[in-house]
Design an enzyme around this catalytic site. Structure first.
Site, PDB file in Angstrom:
ATOM      1  N   GLU A 173       0.734  -8.103 -11.112  1.00 25.89           N
ATOM      2  CA  GLU A 173      -0.523  -8.464 -11.808  1.00 25.89           C
ATOM      3  C   GLU A 173      -0.406  -9.883 -12.356  1.00 25.89           C
ATOM      4  O   GLU A 173      -1.051  -9.995 -13.492  1.00 25.89           O
ATOM      5  CB  GLU A 173      -1.396  -7.241 -12.667  1.00 25.89           C
ATOM      6  CG  GLU A 173      -1.585  -5.968 -12.028  1.00 25.89           C
ATOM      7  CD  GLU A 173      -2.338  -5.059 -12.936  1.00 25.89           C
ATOM      8  OE1 GLU A 173      -2.661  -5.396 -13.877  1.00 25.89           O
ATOM      9  OE2 GLU A 173      -2.820  -4.077 -12.229  1.00 25.89           O
ATOM     10  N   GLU A 306      -0.556   0.641  -7.079  1.00 22.35           N
ATOM     11  CA  GLU A 306      -1.090   1.644  -8.218  1.00 22.35           C
ATOM     12  C   GLU A 306      -2.661   1.881  -7.822  1.00 22.35           C
ATOM     13  O   GLU A 306      -3.256   1.138  -7.239  1.00 22.35           O
ATOM     14  CB  GLU A 306      -1.425   0.584  -9.271  1.00 22.35           C
ATOM     15  CG  GLU A 306       0.155   0.122  -9.987  1.00 22.35           C
ATOM     16  CD  GLU A 306      -0.146  -0.736 -11.360  1.00 22.35           C
ATOM     17  OE1 GLU A 306      -1.120  -0.568 -11.989  1.00 22.35           O
ATOM     18  OE2 GLU A 306       0.623  -1.336 -11.785  1.00 22.35           O
TER      19      GLU A 306
HETATM   20  O1  AHR Z   1      -0.836   1.671 -14.665  1.00 20.98           O
HETATM   21  C1  AHR Z   1      -1.274   1.168 -15.839  1.00 20.98           C
HETATM   22  C2  AHR Z   1      -1.401  -0.244 -15.909  1.00 20.98           C
HETATM   23  O2  AHR Z   1      -2.304  -0.728 -14.822  1.00 20.98           O
HETATM   24  C3  AHR Z   1      -0.185  -1.035 -15.305  1.00 20.98           C
HETATM   25  O3  AHR Z   1       0.789  -1.204 -16.362  1.00 20.98           O
HETATM   26  C4  AHR Z   1      -0.866  -2.426 -14.686  1.00 20.98           C
HETATM   27  O4  AHR Z   1      -0.273  -3.048 -13.814  1.00 20.98           O
HETATM   28  C5  AHR Z   1      -2.350  -1.903 -14.479  1.00 20.98           C
HETATM   29  O5  AHR Z   1      -3.174  -2.865 -14.891  1.00 20.98           O
END
Ligand code: AHR
Length: 503
Positions: A173, A306
C-alpha cells in the site's frame, strides 16, 4: 427450476492453488496468541506454533501465507527479528494499537511455520521506511546457499540451508500506509528496489510483486504497467520487472466511519454486504483490461493479496486489533469471491484473504487454549477441491434478488472445475436468506457414475462461538439425484454447496 450448464469439454484456465491463499500480519492477536505462543506455553505447540491451529490449517490445505504485513511490513526491520530472542529489539506497532512488538516471531519462525504447514511463502518487504540494502540483505539471508555475510549470519543463527521464498512484495500500500506515494514515484522505486531482489537459485526464482491499486484506482495500474512492464528479450535484460501486481479490496456493509456489525444484522444489510462484494469482479475485470494491453499473455498475475469483510470490532476489544466474528454471511462472501477468482484464473494467480487468525475475516478464532473454525474456514476447506484444477465453462440462469434496487445480487453463483483427481467439482452459493432453489445441472452428454455433495449453511447470522463451536460446519448433503448427464438438487437458503461428480 434453475439450469446449471457445464461444458466438461471446455477448459478455460488453470486454477492456481494460491488463489486460496492467506495473510498473517503482526496485528492484534493474529501472530501472537493466534499462531505463535512460544515453546514454553501450556498450549500444545511445536517450536512455539500452536498444534491445533497448524493442524486445522493443514486440513484446510492452506497453499500460501503472506507475512509480516500489511502496513506493518513498511515499518518492519527484519534484522530486529533474528538471533537470540532475549536480545531482539522491541518496537512500537504504530499501525495496530501502539502495542510493543518484541520481535520474538521473525524470519526463522515464519519459515518454520510455513514448513509445518507445508505451504508456499510470501514475504512482504519494506519500502516505506527501509533501504534497498536492507531489502537486498534480507533476500540474501533467506535464499543464498554459498558463503556471504548474510548467509553466514543465517548459519550462525542456526539455519544451515536457505529457505524458499516463493513470492516477495516490494512494499505494501505505497499509496497509503506504505509511504503515501504517487504511482510515478513508486514505479521508479519499484524498479530500483526489485533490481536488488536477487535470484540466487535459478531453479527457484522468486516471484516479484509490485504494489498495485486499491479498489478502482485504474490510474495506478496504468502507470505501474507503463513504467515497469518489460517484454521478454528487451534491454536491460532484467526480465522481468514484475511477476505480479497486487490489488486490495475490502467488503464493508457501510463505510470506513461506520462499517457495520459482524453479527446481528438484518436482511437489508445481508444483501447490501453481498452486493458490495461483487465490486471485486468489476475491479478485476477493469484492472485486467489494462494489464491485457501490455501483457496479453497473462505473464503477470493480478494478486488480490488483501480481501474480505471488514466490520466494526467486537465490543470490548481493542479497536486496533480488528477482531470480528464470522457468520454465514461471511461464508457466502468467501464463496462469491473464490468463485470470481476461479472465473478469472487466467489473470488472478494469487489471492490472500485478510487475515488468517483473529483478525478481520479470519478462518480461525482463538481464546486462550480454545480454537474455533469459522464459517469462512469451512468454505475454504470445501473449495480446496479446485486447487490445481482446470476451470470449466459453466453458467447458471440466475435471477436478481434483494430488497433495494442498488443492492441486487444474483440468487445463485457458481464455478466449476475439473480437479486434478479427474472429478468435476461444482461449488455454488445460494445468496437468498429466505428461499431455497431447485437446480438441474447438465453435463452435456457425459455419463455420470456417481455424485457426492456437502453443504455449509444455516440462518444468515449463524456463527460459531467458544461456547457453541459447532453451530456451522460442513455437512454431508444427501438430497441429490442423477440420471444420465443430469444432476438435480435443491440449494438451501443462505448456503454454499460442493458437488463432486465422477464421470
Ligand atoms: O489487513 C489490515 C490492513 O489493511 C493491512 O495492514 C493494510 O495493508 C490494509 O490497509
Amino acid at each position: 427450476m434453475y439450469n446449471l450448464f457445464i461444458n466438461t469439454g471446455k477448459e478455460l484456465g488453470h486454477i492456481n492453488p494460491e488463489i486460496q491463499g492467506h495473510f498473517s500480519e503482526h496485528l492484534g492477536r493474529c501472530i501472537y496468541e493466534g499462531i505463535f505462543v512460544g515453546e514454553d506455553s501450556d498450549i500444545p505447540n511445536t517450536k512455539g506454533m500452536r498444534n491445533d491451529v497448524v493442524e486445522a490449517l493443514k486440513e484446510m490445505k492452506i497453499p500460501v501465507l503472506r507475512w509480516p504485513g500489511g502496513c506493518f511490513a513498511d515499518e518492519y526491520h527484519w534484522k530486529d527479528g533474528i538471533g537470540p530472542k532475549e536480545s531482539r529489539k522491541k518496537m512500537i506497532n504504530t499501525n495496530w494499537g501502539g502495542v510493543t512488538e518484541d520481535n520474538s516471531f521473525g524470519t526463522h519462525e515464519f519459515m518454520e511455520l510455513a514448513e509445518q504447514l507445508g505451504c508456499k511463502t510470501y514475504v512482504n518487504g519494506n519500502v516505506g521506511s527501509g533501504t534497498v540494502r536492507e531489502m537486498s540483505e534480507w533476500v540474501e539471508y533467506m535464499t543464498f546457499d554459498g558463503v556471504s555475510p548474510m548467509a553466514d549470519l543465517r548459519r550462525a543463527n542456526g539455519r544451515e540451508k536457505p529457505w524458499t521464498v516463493d513470492y516477495f512484495a516490494v512494499g505494501n500500500e505505497t499509496w497509503g500506509c506504505g509511504g503515501n506515494m504517487v504511482p510515478e514515484y513508486y514505479a521508479n522505486l519499484y524498479k530500483q528496489y526489485q533490481t536488488f531482489v536477487k535470484n540466487y537459485d535459478q531453479n527457484k526464482k522468486i516471484k516479484k510483486l509490485a504494489v498495485g491499486p486499491t479498489d478502482k484506482d485504474y490510474n495506478w495500474t496504468e502507470t505501474l504497467l507503463r513504467e515497469c512492464f518489460r517484454q521478454q528479450g528487451t534491454f536491460p535484460q532484467n526480465f522481468g520487472y514484475m511477476d505480479g501486481l497486487t490489488l486490495h479490496y475490502y467488503t464493508l456493509p457501510y463505510d470506513w466511519d461506520h462499517k457495520g456489525s459482524a453479527t446481528g444484522f438484518n436482511d437489508k444489510e445481508w444483501y447490501m454486504t453481498l452486493a458490495k462484494t461483487f465490486a471485486m469482479e468489476e475491479f478485476i475485470e477493469k484492472h485486467s483490461a489494462i494489464m491485457d494491453r501490455y501483457d496479453p499473455d497473462c505473464r503477470i498475475g493480478l494478486m488480490v493479496d488483501e480481501w474480505g469483510t471488514w466490520y466494526d470490532v467486537e465490543e470490548g476489544t481493542n479497536p486496533g486489533f480488528l477482531y470480528q466474528q464470522n457468520t454465514i454471511r461471511d461464508a457466502l462472501i468467501a464463496a462469491i469471491n473464490l468463485n470470481i477468482f476461479n472465473k478469472h484464473c487466467k489473470r488472478v494467480k494469487m489471492a490472500n484473504i485478510a487475515q488468517l487468525v483473529n483478525v478481520l475475516q479470519a478462518v480461525i478464532l482463538t481464546e486462550g487454549d480454545n480454537m474455533i473454525k469459522t464459517p469462512t474456514y469451512y468454505v475454504f476447506k470445501m473449495y480446496s477441491c479446485h486447487q490445481d484444477g482446470e476451470l470449466l465453462e459453466s453458467s447458471i440462469n440466475s435471477t436478481e434478488i434483494g430488497l433495494e434496487d442498488q443492492y441486487k445480487v444474483p440468487n445463485l453463483h457458481e464455478s466449476v472445475s475439473k480437479g486434478k483427481d479427474g472429478k468435476i467439482h461444482i461449488t455454488i452459493g445460494n445468496l437468498s436468506c429466505t428461499d431455497s432453489y431447485d437446480v438441474c445441472s447438465t453435463l452435456m452428454g457425459d455419463n455420470i457414475k456417481s455424485v457426492k455433495a456437502s453443504v455449509v449453511g444455516g440462518k444468515m447470522d449463524d456463527h460459531n462461538t467458544f461456547e457453541e463451536p459447532d453451530v456451522v460446519s460442513e455437512k454431508d448433503f444427501d438430497s441429490i439425484s442423477f440420471e444420465a448427464d443430469k444432476i438435480s438438487f435443491t440449494v438451501p437458503a443462505s448456503s454454499v454447496m460442493h458437488i463432486e461428480v465422477e464421470i
